[in-house]
Design a protein around this motif. Structure first.
Motif, mmCIF file in Angstrom:
data_model
loop_
_atom_site.group_PDB
_atom_site.id
_atom_site.type_symbol
_atom_site.label_atom_id
_atom_site.label_comp_id
_atom_site.label_asym_id
_atom_site.label_seq_id
_atom_site.Cartn_x
_atom_site.Cartn_y
_atom_site.Cartn_z
ATOM 1 N N ALA A 398 0.510 -1.058 0.327
ATOM 2 C CA ALA A 398 -0.234 -0.092 0.185
ATOM 3 C C ALA A 398 1.339 1.078 0.419
ATOM 4 C CB ALA A 398 -1.250 -0.052 1.310
ATOM 5 N N VAL A 399 1.980 1.468 -0.047
ATOM 6 C CA VAL A 399 2.556 2.403 -0.417
ATOM 7 C C VAL A 399 3.821 2.074 -0.914
ATOM 8 C CG1 VAL A 399 3.310 3.362 2.436
ATOM 9 C CG2 VAL A 399 5.034 1.082 1.785
ATOM 10 N N GLU A 400 4.825 2.963 -1.799
ATOM 11 C CA GLU A 400 5.646 2.690 -2.398
ATOM 12 C C GLU A 400 6.760 1.959 -1.975
ATOM 13 O OE1 GLU A 400 5.880 3.570 -5.857
ATOM 14 O OE2 GLU A 400 4.012 4.374 -5.232
ATOM 15 N N PRO A 401 7.936 1.303 -2.400
ATOM 16 C CA PRO A 401 8.960 0.514 -1.853
ATOM 17 C C PRO A 401 9.892 0.825 -1.348
ATOM 18 C CG PRO A 401 8.598 -1.063 -4.201
ATOM 19 C CD PRO A 401 7.314 0.496 -4.214
ATOM 20 N N GLY A 402 10.372 1.968 -2.160
ATOM 21 C CA GLY A 402 11.203 2.737 -1.360
ATOM 22 C C GLY A 402 11.013 3.445 0.049
ATOM 23 N N GLU A 403 9.699 3.188 0.483
ATOM 24 C CA GLU A 403 8.891 3.769 2.078
ATOM 25 C C GLU A 403 9.200 3.022 2.758
ATOM 26 O OE1 GLU A 403 5.162 6.445 1.385
ATOM 27 O OE2 GLU A 403 5.023 6.034 -0.103
ATOM 28 N N LEU A 404 9.903 1.987 2.661
ATOM 29 C CA LEU A 404 9.859 0.317 3.467
ATOM 30 C C LEU A 404 10.566 1.335 4.577
ATOM 31 C CD1 LEU A 404 8.991 -2.277 1.583
ATOM 32 C CD2 LEU A 404 7.101 -0.663 3.664
ATOM 33 N N GLU A 405 11.342 1.511 5.687
ATOM 34 C CA GLU A 405 12.001 1.010 6.607
ATOM 35 C C GLU A 405 12.153 -0.281 7.500
ATOM 36 O OE1 GLU A 405 13.154 3.982 11.321
ATOM 37 O OE2 GLU A 405 10.654 3.530 9.641
ATOM 38 N N PHE A 406 13.741 -0.612 7.094
ATOM 39 C CA PHE A 406 13.799 -1.806 7.433
ATOM 40 C C PHE A 406 14.547 -1.884 8.918
ATOM 41 C CE2 PHE A 406 13.023 -2.441 3.303
ATOM 42 C CZ PHE A 406 12.431 -3.843 2.814
ATOM 43 N N GLN A 407 14.785 -2.957 9.054
ATOM 44 C CA GLN A 407 15.845 -2.474 10.390
ATOM 45 C C GLN A 407 17.397 -2.216 10.212
ATOM 46 O OE1 GLN A 407 14.886 -2.826 13.614
ATOM 47 N NE2 GLN A 407 12.901 -3.325 13.180
ATOM 48 N N ARG A 408 18.417 -1.566 11.084
ATOM 49 C CA ARG A 408 19.097 -1.298 10.128
ATOM 50 C C ARG A 408 20.184 -1.827 11.668
ATOM 51 N NH1 ARG A 408 20.717 4.953 10.787
ATOM 52 N NH2 ARG A 408 22.034 4.708 9.862
ATOM 53 N N LEU A 409 21.934 -2.253 10.953
ATOM 54 C CA LEU A 409 22.520 -2.715 11.687
ATOM 55 C C LEU A 409 21.809 -3.682 13.201
ATOM 56 C CD1 LEU A 409 24.883 0.276 12.725
ATOM 57 C CD2 LEU A 409 24.953 -1.807 11.097
ATOM 58 N N SER A 410 21.316 -4.434 12.654
ATOM 59 C CA SER A 410 20.765 -5.533 13.234
ATOM 60 C C SER A 410 21.063 -7.341 12.849
ATOM 61 C CB SER A 410 18.929 -5.478 13.218
ATOM 62 O OG SER A 410 18.314 -6.314 14.050
ATOM 63 N N ILE A 411 21.341 -7.502 14.112
ATOM 64 C CA ILE A 411 21.437 -8.978 14.052
ATOM 65 C C ILE A 411 20.600 -10.145 13.343
ATOM 66 C CG2 ILE A 411 22.001 -11.607 14.949
ATOM 67 C CD1 ILE A 411 23.439 -9.686 16.635
ATOM 68 N N VAL A 412 19.281 -10.003 13.759
ATOM 69 C CA VAL A 412 17.532 -10.312 12.637
ATOM 70 C C VAL A 412 17.218 -9.529 12.264
ATOM 71 C CG1 VAL A 412 15.667 -11.512 13.881
ATOM 72 C CG2 VAL A 412 17.546 -11.497 14.890
ATOM 73 N N TYR A 413 17.185 -9.442 10.833
ATOM 74 C CA TYR A 413 16.760 -8.361 10.023
ATOM 75 C C TYR A 413 15.504 -8.935 9.924
ATOM 76 C CZ TYR A 413 16.777 -5.154 6.079
ATOM 77 O OH TYR A 413 16.563 -4.608 4.785
ATOM 78 N N GLY A 414 14.610 -7.419 9.945
ATOM 79 C CA GLY A 414 13.357 -7.162 9.408
ATOM 80 C C GLY A 414 12.094 -5.963 9.394
#
Length: 430
Positions: A398-414
């Motif tokens: 429902a948003v542009e892919p570039g608007e997704l916010e991912f975890q940064r410097l995280s051992i478990v990525y999400g």
């Protein structure tokens, strides 16, 4: 002094002698830039520099920290050698995280940071509860939990957050039921889980979040010591009367965080993969049996646990053509090894729903520290993706892919949130 204690003391003395007695990983206020490489991603993919480094040097020195050489292993065969070597490396990081707080909650326990023979003894306490046969009793609960959340999505639609409304409540509810914990404070633990693996604030940030979560677990174990419940906590107390509260809490803590945080990431990122691969959705709806290979490919491709538990070399040795010294920390890039073309053939950086990596990937690690809850995670992922594809085959971002916010410097990525439109706008108007 037993052989394990002697080896551990020798390694500790060797490391401390090389660092002037100052080794304390918790003192890091941030992760130094050279050591960030295995935690960096662009969307769902590790940064290209990780693959370039793997292809040129599958075992590479990232730099020095506290006087120690820090090694990164990103090649598949080299990673398998490290992860599978029972006696060559120590996982016990506890002597090297400082002593700023002597409370029980700051004791780093559990299987991941324990060496044999303690690891062997503790894992034997857990293994009987995680056999496929034993876990089958959870099938109805998993199915009911998934369907309840899918139905709840309809009432929240047409746009929902799949992290908050789907990916989190399913594994969290299942693991709380398995352990015999009340399903409370979900919002708090939605934040605590990612915080435990987030290294943006350095060592103390992750350790502080871990201590808060462990306090909850320790209190639960102590309550059930007097009145054991029907869940895993109660079973561990009853079946292992000689185990201490901290030992049981360490095991439960590992099951708790590993049982929901990694599954949250897999369910949310896996849903994003499905939306980018309509063919995979068609396979799940037309042939539900294809879910096995799709889930295994997701585990390989996503590698949400980006690095394994740190290992410390017990002796000088050669690995991948590099000379490792006793005491050197070794980081295994699971995401890098899972993209190694030497193991997975052409186009390993692509998600291929027809690829069948089997269980040769490192999505659950490898060797004696392989995730004890792997089968439970598979059960949840298989059931959830088939049900999601069937009920909402037209779901779209429902948003542009570039608007997704991912975890940064995280051992478990999400991903922090995943806004999704459940139905196409044309269907919604019918």
């Amino acid at each position: 002094m037993g052989i394990r204690s002697w080896v551990g003391s020798w390694i500790g003395r060797r490391i401390l002698s090389r660092t002037g007695g100052q080794l304390d990983l918790s003192r890091l206020e941030s992760v130094p830039r050279p050591f960030r490489l295995p935690l960096l991603r662009t969307g769902l993919d590790p940064v290209p520099a990780l693959g370039d480094r793997r292809d040129a040097e599958p075992v590479t020195r990232l730099g020095k920290l506290f006087g120690l050489s820090i090694w990164l292993v990103s090649g598949y065969p080299e990673a398998r050698e490290v992860l599978g070597h029972r006696d060559g490396y120590s996982n016990d990081v506890r002597p090297y995280v400082g002593n700023r707080d002597t409370s029980d909650a700051h004791d780093i326990g559990g299987l991941g940071f324990t060496d044999p023979p303690d690891h062997t003894r503790l894992r034997k306490m857990l293994t009987p509860e995680f056999t496929r046969r034993r876990l089958q009793r959870l099938d109805p609960l998993i199915s009911q939990t998934i369907q309840r959340q899918l139905d709840d999505l309809s009432s929240r639609g047409p746009i929902v957050d799949l992290v908050r409304d789907f990916a989190f409540p399913i594994p969290f509810g299942v693991i709380c039921d398995l352990l015999g914990l009340p399903v409370e404070d979900r919002d708090e633990f939605l934040e605590l889980g990612p915080a435990r693996f987030d290294l943006m604030s350095g060592g103390m940030g992750a350790l502080g979040a871990g201590a808060t979560s462990r306090t909850f677990i320790i209190q639960a174990v102590r309550r059930q010591r007097a009145d054991p419940g029907d869940g895993l906590i109660g079973q561990l107390i009853v079946n292992n009367p000689d185990a201490t509260d901290l030992e049981i809490a360490g095991l439960v803590d590992g099951v708790f965080t590993g049982g929901y945080e990694t599954s949250v990431s897999m369910l949310s990122l896996g849903s994003l993969v499905l939306m980018r691969n309509p063919e995979a959705i068609r396979m799940l709806t037309d042939d539900p049996g294809s879910v096995d290979q799709i889930v295994e490919e997701m585990l390989r491709y996503l590698s949400v646990v980006q690095i394994g538990f740190p290992r410390f070399a017990k002796q000088d040795h050669e690995l991948g053509g590099r000379r490792i010294k006793a005491g050197d920390p070794i980081l295994v890039s699971l995401s890098g090894a899972n993209r190694d073309p030497r193991q997975f053939g052409d186009h390993p950086d692509a998600f291929d729903p027809h690829r069948n990596p089997g269980q040769s990937h490192f999505g659950f690690g490898y060797g004696m520290h392989r995730c004890v809850g792997a089968e439970l995670a598979r059960m949840e992922l298989r059931a959830a993706f088939v049900a999601l594809a069937r009920q909402y085959p037209e779901m779209r971002l429902a948003v542009e892919p570039g608007e997704l916010e991912f975890q940064r410097l995280s051992i478990v990525y999400g991903v922090k949130s995943l806004p999704v439109r459940l139905h196409s706008e044309q269907t919604a108007t019918l």
